[in-house]
Write a protein that holds these residues in place. Structure first.
Motif, PDB file in Angstrom:
ATOM      1  N   LEU A  96      70.870  51.570 -28.611  1.00 12.15           N
ATOM      2  CA  LEU A  96      71.786  50.513 -28.187  1.00 12.15           C
ATOM      3  C   LEU A  96      71.246  49.127 -28.553  1.00 12.15           C
ATOM      4  O   LEU A  96      72.022  48.215 -28.866  1.00 12.15           O
ATOM      5  CB  LEU A  96      72.016  50.594 -26.676  1.00 12.15           C
ATOM      6  CG  LEU A  96      72.780  51.825 -26.186  1.00 12.15           C
ATOM      7  CD1 LEU A  96      72.915  51.782 -24.673  1.00 12.15           C
ATOM      8  CD2 LEU A  96      74.157  51.908 -26.834  1.00 12.15           C
ATOM      9  N   PHE A  97      69.926  48.979 -28.520  1.00 15.45           N
ATOM     10  CA  PHE A  97      69.322  47.697 -28.920  1.00 15.45           C
ATOM     11  C   PHE A  97      69.606  47.412 -30.395  1.00 15.45           C
ATOM     12  O   PHE A  97      69.943  46.282 -30.771  1.00 15.45           O
ATOM     13  CB  PHE A  97      67.828  47.724 -28.650  1.00 15.45           C
ATOM     14  CG  PHE A  97      67.108  46.486 -29.099  1.00 15.45           C
ATOM     15  CD1 PHE A  97      67.104  45.359 -28.290  1.00 15.45           C
ATOM     16  CD2 PHE A  97      66.441  46.453 -30.316  1.00 15.45           C
ATOM     17  CE1 PHE A  97      66.447  44.206 -28.701  1.00 15.45           C
ATOM     18  CE2 PHE A  97      65.796  45.313 -30.731  1.00 15.45           C
ATOM     19  CZ  PHE A  97      65.790  44.180 -29.920  1.00 15.45           C
TER      20      PHE A  97
ATOM     21  N   SER B 245      73.156  46.435 -30.726  1.00 13.95           N
ATOM     22  CA  SER B 245      73.391  45.088 -30.192  1.00 13.95           C
ATOM     23  C   SER B 245      73.040  44.010 -31.212  1.00 13.95           C
ATOM     24  O   SER B 245      73.629  42.924 -31.188  1.00 13.95           O
ATOM     25  CB  SER B 245      72.582  44.878 -28.913  1.00 13.95           C
ATOM     26  OG  SER B 245      72.980  45.782 -27.902  1.00 13.95           O
ATOM     27  N   CYS B 246      72.093  44.314 -32.099  1.00 16.44           N
ATOM     28  CA  CYS B 246      71.737  43.339 -33.134  1.00 16.44           C
ATOM     29  C   CYS B 246      72.897  43.053 -34.078  1.00 16.44           C
ATOM     30  O   CYS B 246      72.948  41.986 -34.706  1.00 16.44           O
ATOM     31  CB  CYS B 246      70.532  43.838 -33.933  1.00 16.44           C
ATOM     32  SG  CYS B 246      69.012  43.973 -32.961  1.00 16.44           S
TER      33      CYS B 246
ATOM     34  N   MET C  11      76.176  43.170 -33.058  1.00 17.45           N
ATOM     35  CA  MET C  11      77.369  42.874 -32.265  1.00 17.45           C
ATOM     36  C   MET C  11      77.330  41.425 -31.794  1.00 17.45           C
ATOM     37  O   MET C  11      76.674  40.584 -32.412  1.00 17.45           O
ATOM     38  CB  MET C  11      77.467  43.867 -31.104  1.00 17.45           C
ATOM     39  CG  MET C  11      77.580  45.316 -31.571  1.00 17.45           C
ATOM     40  SD  MET C  11      77.726  46.502 -30.223  1.00 17.45           S
ATOM     41  CE  MET C  11      79.314  46.041 -29.557  1.00 17.45           C
TER      42      MET C  11
ATOM     43  N   GLN D 109      75.942  39.826 -29.345  1.00 16.65           N
ATOM     44  CA  GLN D 109      74.655  39.244 -29.007  1.00 16.65           C
ATOM     45  C   GLN D 109      73.867  38.874 -30.266  1.00 16.65           C
ATOM     46  O   GLN D 109      73.273  37.797 -30.355  1.00 16.65           O
ATOM     47  CB  GLN D 109      73.842  40.220 -28.148  1.00 16.65           C
ATOM     48  CG  GLN D 109      74.450  40.523 -26.801  1.00 16.65           C
ATOM     49  CD  GLN D 109      75.573  41.544 -26.866  1.00 16.65           C
ATOM     50  OE1 GLN D 109      75.730  42.235 -27.874  1.00 16.65           O
ATOM     51  NE2 GLN D 109      76.351  41.661 -25.798  1.00 16.65           N
TER      52      GLN D 109
ATOM     53  N   LEU E 156      68.310  39.938 -26.402  1.00 17.16           N
ATOM     54  CA  LEU E 156      68.984  41.170 -26.812  1.00 17.16           C
ATOM     55  C   LEU E 156      68.645  42.325 -25.878  1.00 17.16           C
ATOM     56  O   LEU E 156      69.510  43.141 -25.536  1.00 17.16           O
ATOM     57  CB  LEU E 156      68.592  41.513 -28.248  1.00 17.16           C
ATOM     58  CG  LEU E 156      69.166  40.607 -29.341  1.00 17.16           C
ATOM     59  CD1 LEU E 156      68.596  40.991 -30.698  1.00 17.16           C
ATOM     60  CD2 LEU E 156      70.680  40.689 -29.377  1.00 17.16           C
TER      61      LEU E 156
ATOM     62  N   PHE F 267      70.723  41.848 -22.666  1.00 11.55           N
ATOM     63  CA  PHE F 267      72.130  42.223 -22.820  1.00 11.55           C
ATOM     64  C   PHE F 267      72.293  43.740 -22.938  1.00 11.55           C
ATOM     65  O   PHE F 267      73.289  44.300 -22.471  1.00 11.55           O
ATOM     66  CB  PHE F 267      72.722  41.532 -24.045  1.00 11.55           C
ATOM     67  CG  PHE F 267      73.141  40.116 -23.792  1.00 11.55           C
ATOM     68  CD1 PHE F 267      74.171  39.831 -22.906  1.00 11.55           C
ATOM     69  CD2 PHE F 267      72.515  39.063 -24.430  1.00 11.55           C
ATOM     70  CE1 PHE F 267      74.562  38.522 -22.657  1.00 11.55           C
ATOM     71  CE2 PHE F 267      72.899  37.751 -24.193  1.00 11.55           C
ATOM     72  CZ  PHE F 267      73.923  37.480 -23.307  1.00 11.55           C
ATOM     73  N   THR F 268      71.323  44.407 -23.559  1.00 15.88           N
ATOM     74  CA  THR F 268      71.397  45.865 -23.659  1.00 15.88           C
ATOM     75  C   THR F 268      71.271  46.517 -22.285  1.00 15.88           C
ATOM     76  O   THR F 268      72.018  47.442 -21.940  1.00 15.88           O
ATOM     77  CB  THR F 268      70.288  46.373 -24.592  1.00 15.88           C
ATOM     78  OG1 THR F 268      70.395  45.737 -25.867  1.00 15.88           O
ATOM     79  CG2 THR F 268      70.401  47.878 -24.779  1.00 15.88           C
TER      80      THR F 268
ATOM     81  N   HIS G 142      74.500  45.981 -20.422  1.00 13.85           N
ATOM     82  CA  HIS G 142      75.561  46.896 -20.869  1.00 13.85           C
ATOM     83  C   HIS G 142      75.384  48.280 -20.260  1.00 13.85           C
ATOM     84  O   HIS G 142      76.372  48.883 -19.787  1.00 13.85           O
ATOM     85  CB  HIS G 142      75.544  46.989 -22.390  1.00 13.85           C
ATOM     86  CG  HIS G 142      76.401  48.092 -22.923  1.00 13.85           C
ATOM     87  ND1 HIS G 142      77.777  48.039 -22.956  1.00 13.85           N
ATOM     88  CD2 HIS G 142      76.070  49.321 -23.427  1.00 13.85           C
ATOM     89  CE1 HIS G 142      78.267  49.153 -23.454  1.00 13.85           C
ATOM     90  NE2 HIS G 142      77.248  49.948 -23.755  1.00 13.85           N
TER      91      HIS G 142
ATOM     92  N   THR H  23      81.397  48.735 -31.615  1.00 13.37           N
ATOM     93  CA  THR H  23      81.721  48.921 -30.202  1.00 13.37           C
ATOM     94  C   THR H  23      82.042  50.379 -29.901  1.00 13.37           C
ATOM     95  O   THR H  23      81.609  50.938 -28.876  1.00 13.37           O
ATOM     96  CB  THR H  23      82.904  48.031 -29.816  1.00 13.37           C
ATOM     97  OG1 THR H  23      82.582  46.662 -30.098  1.00 13.37           O
ATOM     98  CG2 THR H  23      83.243  48.162 -28.341  1.00 13.37           C
TER      99      THR H  23
ATOM    100  N   ARG I 107      78.828  52.438 -30.097  1.00 18.55           N
ATOM    101  CA  ARG I 107      78.020  52.243 -28.892  1.00 18.55           C
ATOM    102  C   ARG I 107      78.543  53.081 -27.729  1.00 18.55           C
ATOM    103  O   ARG I 107      77.756  53.648 -26.954  1.00 18.55           O
ATOM    104  CB  ARG I 107      78.022  50.754 -28.516  1.00 18.55           C
ATOM    105  CG  ARG I 107      77.120  50.417 -27.346  1.00 18.55           C
ATOM    106  CD  ARG I 107      77.050  48.931 -27.104  1.00 18.55           C
ATOM    107  NE  ARG I 107      78.339  48.377 -26.714  1.00 18.55           N
ATOM    108  CZ  ARG I 107      78.522  47.109 -26.336  1.00 18.55           C
ATOM    109  NH1 ARG I 107      77.479  46.279 -26.328  1.00 18.55           N
ATOM    110  NH2 ARG I 107      79.711  46.671 -25.998  1.00 18.55           N
TER     111      ARG I 107
END
Length: 429
Positions: free
Chosen positions: A69-70, A73-74, A76, A78, A207, A210-211, A214, A361, A364
């Motif tokens: 997920l990290f 997120s890079c 997306m 964030q 990041l 935020f992960t 989520h 999205t 994820r």
């Protein structure tokens, strides 16, 4: 454990160590070139991180989920915000600083030019004026010699240029200019140093935060991003249908526009709107970048014109003064080519992220379903019940409207019959 199990564990170990090695390599570069640690210290920290992260990924399923997920997120929202911040910092630190340097250089050039011309500005017009007075005296002597009387005159004209006040003002202007420039450069250098050292670490921690947020929302909030029809949802709906309970598939056209079936290769209207929403901050920040760069280029052009076009001498009546001395000409600097390549790379990355934002999205969500199957089933049940509830509510409203319509028609028919009966009675009378 059988041979297949050992093979799977070996592949998992290799993947975990590879991912940890990549992360540790970035950490090593950050420690060496940004924080300027020694090689042995940086290598020791990076090596410890490689072993610790690799072991955590191999042993913990939740850590593996967090790692995947990290990475997602890079690419997306964030990651977009981090790249936009990096681009803005680059433009501000490069072009705004260069604009201030060009303005300061122009100001120093003007002070230098005034100092170089101080004597000529004070004395040259006066000397010419003295010569003019002496010429007038010679003319008067020629015209007043009539042979009867002789006009004796003693015309002594001297000139003195007192430039002390101008010199003091120029010294004070130069002192003020140097003090202001020193303060500005100190602030800019401090900001640049702090941003270069802390921005990578701050972005990484942001990041990660935020992960974690989520994952927390996904596990504890059933309404969070719960608008996707996944394979788990389809299996649950088929199970409900097999048990004799009401299914929700296929969806109605209105429901199909609201709930997105994934994975889906084609781009839907809702995904297109999501891409536009994702790209809007990129567009606005690009305009701000262009504005800052444009101001820097215009300032460079202005100083360059002064340097190349205003060294000609301008004649004024009986004396001439050059606008700028050659030794005081400003030397502007343009950093456009130093920043254009990093900005192009950032814009290319942001454009790719914008195009992939909707699909990332969905990926994820699929990843979260694979690692948190219990929470995924609870979310599916919630969404299934939500769709059925909306359908039953609409069905109830439709039946109520039909009942009201039938009741109204029945009343109209009764009234019509009553009017017919009354009309027949009237005719009989």
């Amino acid at each position: 454990m059988d041979q297949q199990g050992w093979r799977n564990r070996s592949v998992l170990l290799i993947i975990c160590l590879t991912f940890s090695l990549i992360l540790s390599s970035f950490l090593l570069l950050y420690l060496l070139y940004v924080l300027q640690y020694g090689l042995m210290v940086a290598a020791g920290i990076a090596g410890s991180c490689w072993v610790a992260v690799g072991a955590s990924l191999f042993l913990s399923k939740r850590v593996r989920c967090f790692g995947v997920l990290f990475v997602l997120s890079c690419g997306m929202r964030q990651g977009r915000n981090v790249l936009i911040t990096a681009g803005t910092s680059l433009v501000v630190l490069k072009h705004v600083q260069n604009t201030l340097e060009n303005i300061t250089g122009l100001s120093r050039s003007m002070v230098c030019n005034l100092q170089a011309k101080r004597v000529s500005i004070d004395t040259t017009p006066l000397c010419n004026y003295v010569r003019m007075l002496r010429w007038v005296g010679d003319v008067l002597r020629a015209f007043t010699d009539f042979g009867v009387a002789e006009l004796v005159y003693d015309l002594e004209v001297t000139s003195r240029g007192d430039s002390e006040k101008l010199r003091e003002r120029l010294v004070e202007a130069e002192r003020t200019l140097n003090g202001t420039a020193k303060s500005i450069w100190a602030a800019v250098d401090t900001l640049s140093s702090v941003s270069q050292r802390l921005f990578p670490a701050f972005s990484f921690l942001l990041l990660m935060g935020f992960t974690v947020l989520h994952l927390r929302r996904y596990c504890h909030n059933k309404k969070y991003e719960n608008v996707y029809i996944t394979r788990t949802f389809i299996n649950f709906d088929e199970k409900q249908k097999a048990e004799g309970r009401p299914p929700v598939l296929p969806l109605t056209p209105k429901e199909a526009r609201r709930y997105i079936t994934i994975p889906s290769p084609r781009l839907r209207a809702t995904e297109g709107k999501a891409i536009l929403k994702f790209s809007f901050p990129v567009f606005t920040h690009c305009l701000a970048w262009v504005l800052f760069i444009g101001v820097d280029v215009l300032m460079f052009w202005f100083v360059e014109v002064i340097r190349t076009k205003t060294h000609n001498k301008i004649r004024d009546f009986s004396y001439q003064v050059s606008i700028f001395e050659k030794s005081c000409l400003p030397k502007p600097r343009l950093v456009l080519y130093d920043s254009i390549l990093p900005l192009v790379v950032l814009l290319a990355a942001l454009l790719s992220m914008s195009l992939m934002s909707a699909k990332l999205t969905q990926i994820r969500l699929v990843v979260c379903e694979q690692f948190f199957s219990t929470n995924a089933e609870e979310r599916v049940e919630f969404l299934h019940a939500k769709i059925l509830k909306k359908r039953s509510r609409k069905e109830g409203n439709r039946k109520a409207e039909e009942s009201s319509l039938r009741s109204l028609i029945k009343k109209v028919c009764i009234i019509h019959r009553s009017l017919i009966n009354i009309d027949g009675d009237v005719r009989m009378v």
